[in-house]
Design a protein around this motif. Structure first.
Motif, PDB file in Angstrom:
ATOM      1  N   VAL A 221       0.835  -1.193   0.000  1.00  0.00           N
ATOM      2  CA  VAL A 221       0.000   0.000   0.000  1.00  0.00           C
ATOM      3  C   VAL A 221       0.872   1.246   0.000  1.00  0.00           C
ATOM      4  CG1 VAL A 221      -0.180  -0.053   2.535  1.00  0.00           C
ATOM      5  CG2 VAL A 221      -1.910   1.185   1.195  1.00  0.00           C
ATOM      6  N   TRP A 222       0.449   2.257  -0.747  1.00  0.00           N
ATOM      7  CA  TRP A 222       1.163   3.542  -0.818  1.00  0.00           C
ATOM      8  C   TRP A 222       0.184   4.597  -1.291  1.00  0.00           C
ATOM      9  CZ3 TRP A 222       1.816   7.156  -4.636  1.00  0.00           C
ATOM     10  CH2 TRP A 222       2.740   8.187  -4.358  1.00  0.00           C
ATOM     11  N   GLY A 223       0.430   5.841  -0.887  1.00  0.00           N
ATOM     12  CA  GLY A 223      -0.407   6.929  -1.361  1.00  0.00           C
ATOM     13  C   GLY A 223       0.361   8.221  -1.486  1.00  0.00           C
ATOM     14  N   SER A 224      -0.185   9.136  -2.270  1.00  0.00           N
ATOM     15  CA  SER A 224       0.408  10.471  -2.376  1.00  0.00           C
ATOM     16  C   SER A 224      -0.205  11.423  -1.365  1.00  0.00           C
ATOM     17  CB  SER A 224       0.225  11.032  -3.791  1.00  0.00           C
ATOM     18  OG  SER A 224      -1.151  11.281  -4.051  1.00  0.00           O
ATOM     19  N   GLY A 225      -1.300  10.973  -0.709  1.00  0.00           N
ATOM     20  CA  GLY A 225      -1.986  11.782   0.281  1.00  0.00           C
ATOM     21  C   GLY A 225      -3.187  11.052   0.822  1.00  0.00           C
TER      22      GLY A 225
ATOM     23  N   GLY B 138       0.776   5.512   5.690  1.00  0.00           N
ATOM     24  CA  GLY B 138      -0.117   6.552   6.170  1.00  0.00           C
ATOM     25  C   GLY B 138       0.274   7.921   5.666  1.00  0.00           C
ATOM     26  N   SER B 139      -0.668   8.848   5.719  1.00  0.00           N
ATOM     27  CA  SER B 139      -0.381  10.232   5.345  1.00  0.00           C
ATOM     28  C   SER B 139      -0.020  11.057   6.568  1.00  0.00           C
ATOM     29  CB  SER B 139      -1.581  10.859   4.627  1.00  0.00           C
ATOM     30  OG  SER B 139      -2.705  10.938   5.505  1.00  0.00           O
ATOM     31  N   THR B 140      -0.561  10.651   7.736  1.00  0.00           N
ATOM     32  CA  THR B 140      -0.265  11.298   9.017  1.00  0.00           C
ATOM     33  C   THR B 140      -0.368  10.246  10.113  1.00  0.00           C
ATOM     34  OG1 THR B 140      -2.571  11.850   9.522  1.00  0.00           O
ATOM     35  CG2 THR B 140      -1.322  13.473   8.219  1.00  0.00           C
ATOM     36  N   ALA B 141      -0.098  10.654  11.349  1.00  0.00           N
ATOM     37  CA  ALA B 141      -0.197   9.729  12.485  1.00  0.00           C
ATOM     38  C   ALA B 141      -1.633   9.271  12.724  1.00  0.00           C
ATOM     39  CB  ALA B 141       0.358  10.388  13.743  1.00  0.00           C
TER      40      ALA B 141
END
Length: 337
Positions: free
Chosen positions: A67-71, A311-314
């Protein structure tokens, strides 16, 4: 232990023969592949999105391995038989894939620059509009990927009974063999001159490489077979073993220190937002959080293998795994399918 340098070739990728992915202490499936291959469908369910979004139907229950994301509103997951799922901030949807090969890794540098790879070194790219096959090497298997830009993408994996690293410079993929290791399971970097790859050596112990963009040096390590890596930079790196030990690397002292609160559970992946917010995931629904002091198990509501975290944030973390497992952490608890 002396360091060993691996140079990046200046010629096109070479071809060789590749056997089954049965290396190190892998014992997850009869064929020891990174991506488990159960039935591609099972009972239906729903995925709850981020805390400010409504529950949405989940895509088909296909085992997911990366899994990966730009945001927060652009997250990708890939898995068995070329499965690609996407989250847009509201719902997960199944996306048409250009391949039926198992996909084991995903990375990117932006919404319009996403890469995934897997069996037969099948490498696919998303340009913001559609996914396309870019490269294939039937003698290689990609296990981990990391990118700093569209012109700097790294991949790690295996070829026959040895490990390989691959690099994309914006025009072509090149491959270099890595002596001394049977596999390189995961790749992570803090920048274009600080890339890490971890795996298993020929004695079934941990194998660590650190690269500066031009060559890689082996970093001495005395622990078990490694499956996961993440850090904040070259002086602060964490690695996880399949046996469940987590080690921290102090780049200034050139020293590894095992964590006294290691999960002691089979680990497969790792991600963090800071030195005081790190996740390690693995078999039996295992998810363990590090707050800068100790590793603590957090209930996920599943017994399925969790292969990866991002994740994008905590307070916005996604976990994916076997049987189509998708879990979301909102800073307090995991949403359970």
């Amino acid at each position: 232990m002396h360091s060993k340098t691996v140079s990046i070739p200046q010629t096109s990728a070479r071809a060789a023969t590749l056997g089954l992915l049965c290396v190190g202490v892998c014992a997850l499936t009869p064929s020891c592949k990174k991506v488990a291959e159960p039935s591609s469908t099972s009972q239906s369910g729903s995925v709850s999105a981020a805390s400010n979004a409504s529950p949405a139907p989940a895509p088909p229950k296909v085992s997911l391995s990366a899994v990966w994301g730009s945001g927060a509103a652009d997250v990708w997951a890939v898995g068995v038989k070329g499965a690609i799922d996407h989250y847009d901030g509201h719902a997960w949807t199944h996306v048409d894939s250009p391949t039926t090969k198992n996909l084991s890794a995903i990375t990117g540098s932006a919404h319009s620059d996403v890469w995934a790879g897997g069996d037969d070194a099948t490498t696919i790219h998303y340009d913001g509009q559609s996914w396309k096959v870019v490269a294939e090497e039937k003698d290689e298997t990609i296990l981990g990927m990391w990118a700093s830009s569209p012109n700097d993408v790294w991949a790690s994996g295996i070829e026959e009974d040895t490990s390989i690293l691959r690099h994309y410079d914006g025009k072509k993929w090149e491959t270099a063999p890595v002596g001394g290791a049977t596999s390189l399971w995961e790749t992570w970097g803090s920048g274009p001159t600080d890339i890490w790859m971890v795996g298993t050596d020929r004695k079934a112990q941990g194998f660590v490489l650190q690269g500066n963009g031009k060559h890689f040096d082996r970093v001495p390590f005395e622990g078990g077979s490694l499956r996961a890596v993440w850090g904040t930079g070259p002086n602060e790196v964490w690695v996880g073993t399949y046996e469940g030990e987590i080690w921290q690397f102090d780049g200034k002292a050139k020293k590894w220190t095992p964590s006294p609160t290691s999960p002691k559970a089979k680990l497969l992946g790792m991600w963090g937002s800071s030195a005081t917010d790190i996740w390690a995931v693995g078999l039996n629904g295992g998810a363990f959080h590090y707050d800068g002091q100790a590793w603590t198990k957090r209930p996920t509501g599943t017994s399925e293998a969790i292969w990866a975290a991002w994740g994008s944030t905590a307070s916005d973390v996604w976990l994916v795994g076997t049987g189509g497992t998708i879990k979301h952490w909102d800073g307090h608890a995991f949403t359970t399918l």
